[in-house]
Design a protein around this motif. Structure first.
Motif, PDB file in Angstrom:
ATOM      1  N   GLY A   9       0.863  -1.267  -0.039  1.00 38.13           N
ATOM      2  CA  GLY A   9       0.033  -0.048  -0.048  1.00 38.13           C
ATOM      3  C   GLY A   9       0.821   1.284  -0.001  1.00 38.13           C
ATOM      4  O   GLY A   9       2.091   1.088  -0.244  1.00 38.13           O
ATOM      5  N   ALA A  10       0.388   2.285   0.503  1.00 36.97           N
ATOM      6  CA  ALA A  10       1.246   3.610   0.532  1.00 36.97           C
ATOM      7  C   ALA A  10       2.396   3.523   1.142  1.00 36.97           C
ATOM      8  O   ALA A  10       3.669   3.930   0.466  1.00 36.97           O
ATOM      9  CB  ALA A  10       0.187   4.686   0.930  1.00 36.97           C
ATOM     10  N   MET A  11       2.369   3.099   2.468  1.00 31.24           N
ATOM     11  CA  MET A  11       3.712   2.970   3.121  1.00 31.24           C
ATOM     12  C   MET A  11       4.521   2.024   2.915  1.00 31.24           C
ATOM     13  O   MET A  11       5.919   2.170   2.596  1.00 31.24           O
ATOM     14  CB  MET A  11       3.472   3.061   4.588  1.00 31.24           C
ATOM     15  CG  MET A  11       2.601   4.431   5.156  1.00 31.24           C
ATOM     16  SD  MET A  11       4.013   5.623   4.989  1.00 31.24           S
ATOM     17  CE  MET A  11       5.282   5.240   6.259  1.00 31.24           C
ATOM     18  N   GLY A  12       3.869   0.699   2.464  1.00 26.56           N
ATOM     19  CA  GLY A  12       4.741  -0.268   1.819  1.00 26.56           C
ATOM     20  C   GLY A  12       5.624  -0.047   0.765  1.00 26.56           C
ATOM     21  O   GLY A  12       6.566  -0.294   0.682  1.00 26.56           O
ATOM     22  N   TYR A  13       4.908   0.492  -0.147  1.00 25.05           N
ATOM     23  CA  TYR A  13       5.683   1.098  -1.297  1.00 25.05           C
ATOM     24  C   TYR A  13       6.723   2.030  -1.026  1.00 25.05           C
ATOM     25  O   TYR A  13       7.884   2.119  -1.547  1.00 25.05           O
ATOM     26  CB  TYR A  13       4.690   1.820  -2.533  1.00 25.05           C
ATOM     27  CG  TYR A  13       3.848   0.817  -3.376  1.00 25.05           C
ATOM     28  CD1 TYR A  13       4.530  -0.009  -3.738  1.00 25.05           C
ATOM     29  CD2 TYR A  13       2.414   1.086  -3.364  1.00 25.05           C
ATOM     30  CE1 TYR A  13       3.720  -0.830  -4.712  1.00 25.05           C
ATOM     31  CE2 TYR A  13       1.743   0.323  -4.477  1.00 25.05           C
ATOM     32  CZ  TYR A  13       2.514  -0.814  -5.049  1.00 25.05           C
ATOM     33  OH  TYR A  13       1.740  -1.529  -5.672  1.00 25.05           O
ATOM     34  N   ARG A  14       6.455   3.017  -0.065  1.00 26.76           N
ATOM     35  CA  ARG A  14       7.397   4.329   0.133  1.00 26.76           C
ATOM     36  C   ARG A  14       8.644   3.503   0.812  1.00 26.76           C
ATOM     37  O   ARG A  14       9.737   3.752   0.306  1.00 26.76           O
ATOM     38  CB  ARG A  14       6.784   5.116   1.175  1.00 26.76           C
ATOM     39  CG  ARG A  14       7.521   6.212   1.555  1.00 26.76           C
ATOM     40  CD  ARG A  14       7.423   7.493   0.818  1.00 26.76           C
ATOM     41  NE  ARG A  14       8.140   8.662   1.117  1.00 26.76           N
ATOM     42  CZ  ARG A  14       7.340   9.729   1.329  1.00 26.76           C
ATOM     43  NH1 ARG A  14       6.101   9.809   1.355  1.00 26.76           N
ATOM     44  NH2 ARG A  14       7.779  10.696   1.794  1.00 26.76           N
ATOM     45  N   TYR A  15       8.641   2.479   1.603  1.00 29.25           N
ATOM     46  CA  TYR A  15       9.854   1.983   2.353  1.00 29.25           C
ATOM     47  C   TYR A  15      10.453   1.236   1.338  1.00 29.25           C
ATOM     48  O   TYR A  15      11.632   1.209   1.049  1.00 29.25           O
ATOM     49  CB  TYR A  15       9.634   0.902   3.617  1.00 29.25           C
ATOM     50  CG  TYR A  15       9.203   1.817   4.948  1.00 29.25           C
ATOM     51  CD1 TYR A  15      10.544   1.509   5.745  1.00 29.25           C
ATOM     52  CD2 TYR A  15       8.427   2.914   5.358  1.00 29.25           C
ATOM     53  CE1 TYR A  15      10.467   2.590   6.924  1.00 29.25           C
ATOM     54  CE2 TYR A  15       8.473   3.505   6.431  1.00 29.25           C
ATOM     55  CZ  TYR A  15       9.450   3.152   7.238  1.00 29.25           C
ATOM     56  OH  TYR A  15       9.479   4.083   8.205  1.00 29.25           O
ATOM     57  N   GLY A  16       9.804   0.365   0.618  1.00 28.37           N
ATOM     58  CA  GLY A  16      10.322  -0.665  -0.406  1.00 28.37           C
ATOM     59  C   GLY A  16      10.915   0.088  -1.687  1.00 28.37           C
ATOM     60  O   GLY A  16      12.198  -0.061  -1.841  1.00 28.37           O
ATOM     61  N   ILE A  17      10.371   1.088  -2.325  1.00 24.61           N
ATOM     62  CA  ILE A  17      11.029   1.760  -3.172  1.00 24.61           C
ATOM     63  C   ILE A  17      12.138   2.583  -2.820  1.00 24.61           C
ATOM     64  O   ILE A  17      13.184   2.577  -3.542  1.00 24.61           O
ATOM     65  CB  ILE A  17       9.893   2.527  -3.935  1.00 24.61           C
ATOM     66  CG1 ILE A  17       8.818   1.615  -4.550  1.00 24.61           C
ATOM     67  CG2 ILE A  17      10.366   3.608  -4.811  1.00 24.61           C
ATOM     68  CD1 ILE A  17       7.588   2.219  -5.149  1.00 24.61           C
ATOM     69  N   LEU A  18      12.185   3.417  -1.580  1.00 25.24           N
ATOM     70  CA  LEU A  18      13.168   4.231  -1.228  1.00 25.24           C
ATOM     71  C   LEU A  18      14.598   3.090  -1.070  1.00 25.24           C
ATOM     72  O   LEU A  18      15.555   3.658  -1.222  1.00 25.24           O
ATOM     73  CB  LEU A  18      12.776   5.074  -0.101  1.00 25.24           C
ATOM     74  CG  LEU A  18      11.859   6.072  -0.307  1.00 25.24           C
ATOM     75  CD1 LEU A  18      11.557   6.973   1.114  1.00 25.24           C
ATOM     76  CD2 LEU A  18      12.448   6.930  -1.333  1.00 25.24           C
ATOM     77  N   LEU A  19      14.245   2.012  -0.263  1.00 23.09           N
ATOM     78  CA  LEU A  19      15.281   0.987  -0.015  1.00 23.09           C
ATOM     79  C   LEU A  19      15.844   0.601  -1.418  1.00 23.09           C
ATOM     80  O   LEU A  19      17.179   0.418  -1.672  1.00 23.09           O
ATOM     81  CB  LEU A  19      14.733  -0.136   0.522  1.00 23.09           C
ATOM     82  CG  LEU A  19      14.394   0.007   2.399  1.00 23.09           C
ATOM     83  CD1 LEU A  19      13.732  -1.154   2.740  1.00 23.09           C
ATOM     84  CD2 LEU A  19      15.919   0.015   2.765  1.00 23.09           C
ATOM     85  N   LYS A  20      14.989   0.376  -2.243  1.00 20.98           N
ATOM     86  CA  LYS A  20      15.371  -0.282  -3.610  1.00 20.98           C
ATOM     87  C   LYS A  20      16.342   0.922  -4.375  1.00 20.98           C
ATOM     88  O   LYS A  20      17.291   0.485  -5.059  1.00 20.98           O
ATOM     89  CB  LYS A  20      14.279  -0.554  -4.387  1.00 20.98           C
ATOM     90  CG  LYS A  20      14.609  -1.275  -5.903  1.00 20.98           C
ATOM     91  CD  LYS A  20      13.179  -1.673  -6.539  1.00 20.98           C
ATOM     92  CE  LYS A  20      13.371  -2.263  -7.913  1.00 20.98           C
ATOM     93  NZ  LYS A  20      14.069  -0.996  -8.779  1.00 20.98           N
ATOM     94  N   GLU A  21      15.741   1.908  -4.342  1.00 20.98           N
ATOM     95  CA  GLU A  21      16.463   3.014  -5.159  1.00 20.98           C
ATOM     96  C   GLU A  21      17.548   3.787  -4.568  1.00 20.98           C
ATOM     97  O   GLU A  21      18.470   4.116  -5.192  1.00 20.98           O
ATOM     98  CB  GLU A  21      15.397   4.275  -5.555  1.00 20.98           C
ATOM     99  CG  GLU A  21      14.022   3.873  -6.426  1.00 20.98           C
ATOM    100  CD  GLU A  21      14.315   3.366  -7.858  1.00 20.98           C
ATOM    101  OE1 GLU A  21      14.683   4.343  -8.505  1.00 20.98           O
ATOM    102  OE2 GLU A  21      14.298   2.355  -8.194  1.00 20.98           O
TER     103      GLU A  21
END
Length: 319
Positions: A9-21
């Motif tokens: 969801g919103a926060m799951g995407y935020r954490y995962g994408i920032l970790l990835k990027e």
């Protein structure tokens, strides 16, 4: 380390994408909301904006629990409180959890760590809170609110276990991801401090269906916040829960946050506006529960819980 996000969801995407990027670590996403999973698979990733601008498609790996065979070092869990038990049971049956894995969560409200505790070793649980505004526009489409490097969060080992190398590595990855981690000394007071903030901002914005910047336009908001914080502090003091900051500093945090995130609708309102039940029982209701467990009645919080549930009920009469 490798991460797996449960709840895209919103926060799951935020954490995962920032970790990835930003941290350049491998991240997989697990979700059970079919429209979201199928949209990400069909478009080859998730669309990410920041403050409604510069939308771009970021490729990610998305899976249903039953089709995932990976083995992350750390699970990051972001589910709604009402959905968590069912999610954890499904993930466990799918064979996602292993004894060597760690788990981190910074969900809204309280009650989730007791549920996570049923599937993970206590000293492998890392608690967190996040002052990070994010909006899920729809399946496969997320909007990060606030300028880059404005993210702020706290984390602490569960039940006061000492820091170990894995927890320190998680902290370092979050730091490289620009999530702004700060290590707290004690987990319960850290989490409750975020709950009492949400019990003001999230709940008031939801009841009046307004953004944070609109909320602070009313000159009586500091007094309303002070009344709610006084009850929260009184209840937590009786329960020997040490909150971060003072009553006045938390009032000021409400004021400052509403100005900084003036265009943001809090997550509780996002649920409410989409016809979903809110997490008010895990926020204002949790504070009231602590009060009653310690011979103190949080009259305002209990009234607010009824108000939010009344607003949920009244949606059926709106055309």
């Amino acid at each position: 380390m490798k991460y797996g996000v449960i709840g895209a969801g919103a926060m799951g995407y935020r954490y995962g994408i920032l970790l990835k990027e930003n941290a350049n670590v491998e991240v997989d996403f697990i979700d059970t909301w079919k429209p979201n999973v199928e949209k990400v698979k069909s478009q080859g990733g998730v669309y990410v904006s920041r403050d409604h601008q510069n939308k771009k498609l970021i490729p990610i790996n998305m899976y249903y629990p039953e089709e995932y065979s990976g083995h992350p070092d750390v699970w990051i869990i972001f589910k709604k409180q009402m959905q968590l038990s069912e999610e954890l049971e499904r993930d466990s049956k799918a064979g996602l959890f292993h004894k060597d894995q760690y788990v981190f969560s910074a969900m809204n409200g309280m009650g989730h760590f007791e549920k996570i505790d049923q599937y993970f070793d206590e000293n492998h649980i890392v608690t967190g809170t996040a002052m990070i505004a994010t909006v899920l526009n729809g399946p496969g489409d997320v909007d990060f609110m606030g300028p880059k490097n404005s993210e702020a969060m706290h984390m602490a080992p569960y039940k006061n276990y000492s820091l170990n190398d894995t927890t320190k590595s998680i902290f370092n990855d979050f730091d490289r991801a620009t999530l702004g981690p700060v290590m707290a000394d004690e987990w319960l007071g850290m989490c409750m401090t975020k709950v009492i903030f949400n019990a003001v901002v999230n709940t008031l914005c939801t009841m009046f269906e307004i953004r944070m910047g609109e909320l602070i336009q009313y000159e009586g908001v500091p007094d309303m916040a002070r009344q709610l914080f006084n009850e929260s502090f009184d209840a937590c003091e009786r329960a020997n829960i040490p909150l971060l900051g003072t009553r006045q500093s938390n009032v000021q945090l409400v004021i400052d946050s509403c100005h900084a995130l003036k265009y943001h609708y809090p997550s509780m309102y996002q649920d409410f506006s989409k016809g979903r039940n809110t997490e008010v029982d895990y926020i204002n209701g949790y504070i009231a529960k602590i009060g009653r467990s310690n011979d103190y009645i949080c009259k305002t919080h209990e009234f607010v819980v009824h108000e939010v549930h009344l607003a949920e009920k009244m949606r059926q009469f709106k055309k």
